[in-house]
Write a protein that holds these residues in place. Structure first.
Motif, mmCIF file in Angstrom:
data_model
loop_
_atom_site.group_PDB
_atom_site.id
_atom_site.type_symbol
_atom_site.label_atom_id
_atom_site.label_comp_id
_atom_site.label_asym_id
_atom_site.label_seq_id
_atom_site.Cartn_x
_atom_site.Cartn_y
_atom_site.Cartn_z
ATOM 1 N N THR A 33 0.848 -1.186 0.000
ATOM 2 C CA THR A 33 0.000 0.000 0.000
ATOM 3 C C THR A 33 0.891 1.246 0.000
ATOM 4 O OG1 THR A 33 -0.120 0.094 2.414
ATOM 5 C CG2 THR A 33 -1.829 -1.209 1.272
ATOM 6 N N GLU A 34 0.320 2.392 -0.322
ATOM 7 C CA GLU A 34 1.081 3.644 -0.367
ATOM 8 C C GLU A 34 1.747 3.975 0.963
ATOM 9 O OE1 GLU A 34 1.991 5.728 -2.770
ATOM 10 O OE2 GLU A 34 0.990 4.551 -4.302
ATOM 11 N N SER A 35 1.114 3.611 2.080
ATOM 12 C CA SER A 35 1.644 3.961 3.405
ATOM 13 C C SER A 35 2.252 2.764 4.133
ATOM 14 C CB SER A 35 0.544 4.594 4.263
ATOM 15 O OG SER A 35 -0.526 3.671 4.415
ATOM 16 N N ALA A 36 2.587 1.728 3.407
ATOM 17 C CA ALA A 36 3.128 0.504 4.012
ATOM 18 C C ALA A 36 4.455 0.763 4.719
ATOM 19 C CB ALA A 36 3.312 -0.570 2.945
ATOM 20 N N VAL A 37 4.808 -0.188 5.584
ATOM 21 C CA VAL A 37 6.057 -0.128 6.337
ATOM 22 C C VAL A 37 6.780 -1.460 6.172
ATOM 23 C CG1 VAL A 37 7.072 0.050 8.650
ATOM 24 C CG2 VAL A 37 5.105 1.469 8.035
ATOM 25 N N VAL A 38 8.095 -1.399 5.938
ATOM 26 C CA VAL A 38 8.944 -2.589 5.916
ATOM 27 C C VAL A 38 10.027 -2.406 6.965
ATOM 28 C CG1 VAL A 38 10.655 -3.923 4.600
ATOM 29 C CG2 VAL A 38 8.535 -3.179 3.497
ATOM 30 N N VAL A 39 10.244 -3.449 7.769
ATOM 31 C CA VAL A 39 11.333 -3.462 8.739
ATOM 32 C C VAL A 39 12.238 -4.622 8.357
ATOM 33 C CG1 VAL A 39 11.970 -3.668 11.171
ATOM 34 C CG2 VAL A 39 9.824 -2.518 10.533
ATOM 35 N N ASP A 40 13.504 -4.309 8.062
ATOM 36 C CA ASP A 40 14.463 -5.322 7.643
ATOM 37 C C ASP A 40 15.858 -4.910 8.085
ATOM 38 O OD1 ASP A 40 15.618 -7.536 6.285
ATOM 39 O OD2 ASP A 40 15.938 -6.322 4.494
ATOM 40 N N ASP A 41 16.571 -5.826 8.681
ATOM 41 C CA ASP A 41 17.978 -5.632 9.035
ATOM 42 C C ASP A 41 18.196 -4.358 9.854
ATOM 43 O OD1 ASP A 41 20.568 -6.619 9.048
ATOM 44 O OD2 ASP A 41 21.138 -5.509 7.246
ATOM 45 N N GLY A 42 17.281 -4.108 10.808
ATOM 46 C CA GLY A 42 17.425 -2.975 11.704
ATOM 47 C C GLY A 42 16.994 -1.632 11.144
ATOM 48 N N SER A 43 16.472 -1.592 9.938
ATOM 49 C CA SER A 43 16.023 -0.334 9.330
ATOM 50 C C SER A 43 14.538 -0.405 9.017
ATOM 51 C CB SER A 43 16.788 -0.052 8.034
ATOM 52 O OG SER A 43 18.159 0.127 8.311
ATOM 53 N N THR A 44 13.894 0.761 9.043
ATOM 54 C CA THR A 44 12.468 0.861 8.749
ATOM 55 C C THR A 44 12.285 1.733 7.506
ATOM 56 O OG1 THR A 44 11.915 0.667 11.097
ATOM 57 C CG2 THR A 44 10.220 1.591 9.655
ATOM 58 N N GLY A 47 6.385 3.939 3.356
ATOM 59 C CA GLY A 47 5.830 4.401 2.090
ATOM 60 C C GLY A 47 6.369 3.608 0.914
ATOM 61 N N ARG A 48 5.562 3.552 -0.132
ATOM 62 C CA ARG A 48 5.908 2.726 -1.291
ATOM 63 C C ARG A 48 7.199 3.174 -1.968
ATOM 64 N NH1 ARG A 48 1.400 2.063 -5.475
ATOM 65 N NH2 ARG A 48 0.437 0.750 -3.898
ATOM 66 N N GLU A 49 7.467 4.485 -2.012
ATOM 67 C CA GLU A 49 8.710 4.955 -2.651
ATOM 68 C C GLU A 49 9.937 4.448 -1.903
ATOM 69 O OE1 GLU A 49 9.361 8.936 -3.984
ATOM 70 O OE2 GLU A 49 7.206 9.226 -4.318
ATOM 71 N N ALA A 50 9.937 4.571 -0.577
ATOM 72 C CA ALA A 50 11.075 4.085 0.232
ATOM 73 C C ALA A 50 11.196 2.570 0.116
ATOM 74 C CB ALA A 50 10.917 4.499 1.686
ATOM 75 N N ILE A 51 10.063 1.888 0.075
ATOM 76 C CA ILE A 51 10.076 0.426 -0.058
ATOM 77 C C ILE A 51 10.630 0.035 -1.426
ATOM 78 C CG2 ILE A 51 8.597 -1.614 -0.232
ATOM 79 C CD1 ILE A 51 6.852 -0.255 1.999
ATOM 80 N N SER A 52 10.275 0.771 -2.447
ATOM 81 C CA SER A 52 10.808 0.493 -3.782
ATOM 82 C C SER A 52 12.330 0.634 -3.809
ATOM 83 C CB SER A 52 10.163 1.439 -4.796
ATOM 84 O OG SER A 52 10.624 1.162 -6.086
ATOM 85 N N ARG A 53 12.854 1.674 -3.158
ATOM 86 C CA ARG A 53 14.310 1.841 -3.083
ATOM 87 C C ARG A 53 14.944 0.693 -2.302
ATOM 88 N NH1 ARG A 53 12.578 7.144 -2.414
ATOM 89 N NH2 ARG A 53 12.896 7.064 -0.156
ATOM 90 N N TRP A 54 14.305 0.260 -1.199
ATOM 91 C CA TRP A 54 14.799 -0.865 -0.402
ATOM 92 C C TRP A 54 14.835 -2.134 -1.260
ATOM 93 C CZ3 TRP A 54 11.324 -4.930 0.918
ATOM 94 C CH2 TRP A 54 11.901 -5.958 1.665
ATOM 95 N N ILE A 55 13.788 -2.389 -2.016
ATOM 96 C CA ILE A 55 13.744 -3.571 -2.885
ATOM 97 C C ILE A 55 14.899 -3.517 -3.882
ATOM 98 C CG2 ILE A 55 12.453 -4.730 -4.735
ATOM 99 C CD1 ILE A 55 9.874 -3.911 -3.183
ATOM 100 N N GLY A 56 15.103 -2.354 -4.504
ATOM 101 C CA GLY A 56 16.180 -2.207 -5.474
ATOM 102 C C GLY A 56 17.548 -2.439 -4.865
ATOM 103 N N ARG A 57 17.777 -1.880 -3.690
ATOM 104 C CA ARG A 57 19.074 -2.037 -3.027
ATOM 105 C C ARG A 57 19.277 -3.466 -2.550
ATOM 106 N NH1 ARG A 57 18.246 0.159 1.322
ATOM 107 N NH2 ARG A 57 18.619 -1.574 2.681
#
Length: 115
Positions: A33-44, A47-57
């Protein structure tokens, strides 16, 4: 073991995992969702834009394969999927728990932790 032989997670979870396997970063990000949250490897990531960058990295940091080994429904909106990840990172093999929270629009939260 393929995901289809596990407990049957909702379509959006399968779509996310399948997109990650195909390295389709756009399709993976669109599962959130647009306002989703991902927590991985100690980082949060919020939002979808930040999640997209996380997926790419995270998809380019190491070469790896992932195989779902278990899927468990906790309730109507919560699923846990265990993935065995093997590749060129320190340790070479890790089992990760992907804890998904869902709503009608998609994945609202994903928390990834070692098993």
């Amino acid at each position: 073991m393929s995901l289809t032989s596990l407990d049957h997670p909702p379509g959006v979870v399968r779509a996310y995992l399948d997109a990650c396997t195909r390295d389709d970063r756009r399709a993976a990000a669109e599962c959130f969702t647009e306002s989703a949250v991902v927590v991985d490897d100690g980082s949060t990531y919020r939002g979808r834009e930040a999640i997209s960058r996380w997926i790419g990295r995270s998809s380019t940091e190491y070469t790896y394969t992932s195989t779902p080994t278990a899927a468990v429904r906790r309730d109507g909106t919560h699923w846990n999927v265990t993935q065995r990840v093997e590749g060129g990172f320190p340790g070479g093999v890790v089992d990760l728990d992907y804890a998904f929270t869902l709503d009608d629009a998609g994945i609202t939260e994903l928390v990834i932790n070692p098993v």
